[in-house]
Design a protein around this motif. Sequence first.
Motif, mmCIF file in Angstrom:
data_model
loop_
_atom_site.group_PDB
_atom_site.id
_atom_site.type_symbol
_atom_site.label_atom_id
_atom_site.label_comp_id
_atom_site.label_asym_id
_atom_site.label_seq_id
_atom_site.Cartn_x
_atom_site.Cartn_y
_atom_site.Cartn_z
ATOM 1 N N THR A 219 39.765 44.701 41.574
ATOM 2 C CA THR A 219 39.160 44.752 40.538
ATOM 3 C C THR A 219 40.443 44.536 39.354
ATOM 4 N N GLY A 220 39.944 43.404 38.966
ATOM 5 C CA GLY A 220 41.293 42.685 38.538
ATOM 6 C C GLY A 220 41.372 40.946 38.305
ATOM 7 N N GLU A 222 43.422 39.192 37.589
ATOM 8 C CA GLU A 222 44.640 38.735 37.717
ATOM 9 C C GLU A 222 45.043 38.806 39.214
ATOM 10 N N ASP A 262 36.875 41.800 35.948
ATOM 11 C CA ASP A 262 36.993 43.238 35.021
ATOM 12 C C ASP A 262 35.590 42.841 34.486
ATOM 13 N N GLY A 286 40.617 49.475 36.799
ATOM 14 C CA GLY A 286 39.499 49.524 36.204
ATOM 15 C C GLY A 286 39.451 50.669 35.877
HETATM 16 MG MG MG Z 1 42.877 45.691 35.478
#
Ligand code: MG
Length: 454
Positions: A219-220, A222, A262, A286
């Motif tokens: 997760t993310g 970026e 996210d 996360g």
């Molecule tokens: Mg994150």
Amino acid sequence: MANEPEPMLSVEEAQEQLMAAVGEPLPGEDVPLDEALDRVLAESIRSALDLPPWDNSSMDGFAVHAANVAGASSEAPVRLRVVGEVQAGGSPALELPPGCAIRIATGARVPSSADAVVPVESTIVQAAGSGSASGDAAGPGSPRSMGFRAGEPLPEACLVTAGVEPGAFIRRRGEDVRAGTRVLEAHRRLGPAQIAMSAAVGLGSVRVHRRPVAGVLSTGEELRRAGQPLGDLGIPDANRPGLLALCRDAGALTVDLGIAGDTVESVLGALRPAIERSDVLIVSGGVSVGPYDVVRAAFEAIGRVELWRVAVQPGKPFAFGRSKPRESDGRSVLLFGLPGNPVSTFVTFQLFVRPALERLSGMLSPSVDADRAVTEDRLQKAAGRRGFLRVTVSRDERGDPVRDGRGRLLVRQAGHQGSHVLSALAAADALAVVPETVGQLEPGAEVEIRWLRR
Ligand code: MG
Ligand code: AMP
């Protein structure tokens, strides 16, 4: 509230709670032997056979009556007429009259009329019609020791140059394993020797625990798939390839669930369809306390978070939970939320996910490769949490680990100890385990390590 000390479980408390939730190993399945490597037996194996299944020769030589060759020596060899031959896999139903021999191969069934085998090294063979010893250097004073030649015709006779006791060079029926004996215990991991053992007792397949299926999600916002363009704001997703490899290394099958953003919806969008086909779901990133740390909320939507935050460095925000029982079989899927910093991901996998996968795979206790070491560097970490520091082990020119006079390895920091410093993890040979009560270890202090690569 924000300033109160956070209640945190110790590593052991977390492992205990978690393993209690994991429960029993997965059910058994039959697999052919060529797929059984590293699998864990779901039931013990008893031999249906005597091993060997019949008396057989342990040498290439001649089956004889021991009494006929008693006292034979190179000075006074005993001549035996060769009346037949039995090869491995060949029928042994041959009569052995007094004063005679039967040529026999290693592994061939010993004719019931014989009671010993004379190895070919203790004989001089006499070719048919020659009446003399065959072979270049061979003569009555110098026994021939090169064995039989392929395709050699049956000799007329052999001169026995050393006597044998009754039973000599015969491997007895059941000497290795008696029919009905248990040869391998349930929960045993199958290596090459155990696979050979299973085959030797007559099995073509074995009953092993099903391998857990682990879904892995990063997760993310970026994150970019490794190898893809990063743009100005992206970083490569390092955790997912690492976690997929860790899962396989721990004996699991894997499902790559990709990268989620996210938001709770994005994480749920990836997790929900995976519930029916996974035993374990592993999410990295996360799971901490920031506004975009949505993984625990996603876990709560499909099940329950049962444990969060452990007194460990790195990896404090680790979370564990279980899904609601799924429709197909009523099983709950195990939910692991690992902190996103790559070293935290790795350490929390080793501490919490690996033992769970091993238990599901059928192992009774987790595999821990611990050793004793002395640190050559000062090792620092947060007090109150157990530290798992990335260290290298001193090695000699050949690459073998060096130990001091007390058998302890010598370790140094593999690099900076930040939880984002993947280079130190990649260089490390081991994790040094520094107790909660210790903030700092001075050079020369003893420290336990867990090997990563020997
Ligand atoms: Mg994150
Ligand atoms: P988080 O746990 O989401 O707060 O992430 C902590 C740090 O780990 C951030 O710097 C993230 O960019 C980084 N991170 C999270 N997931 C990954 C990943 N899959 N690969 C590499 N770095 C990550």
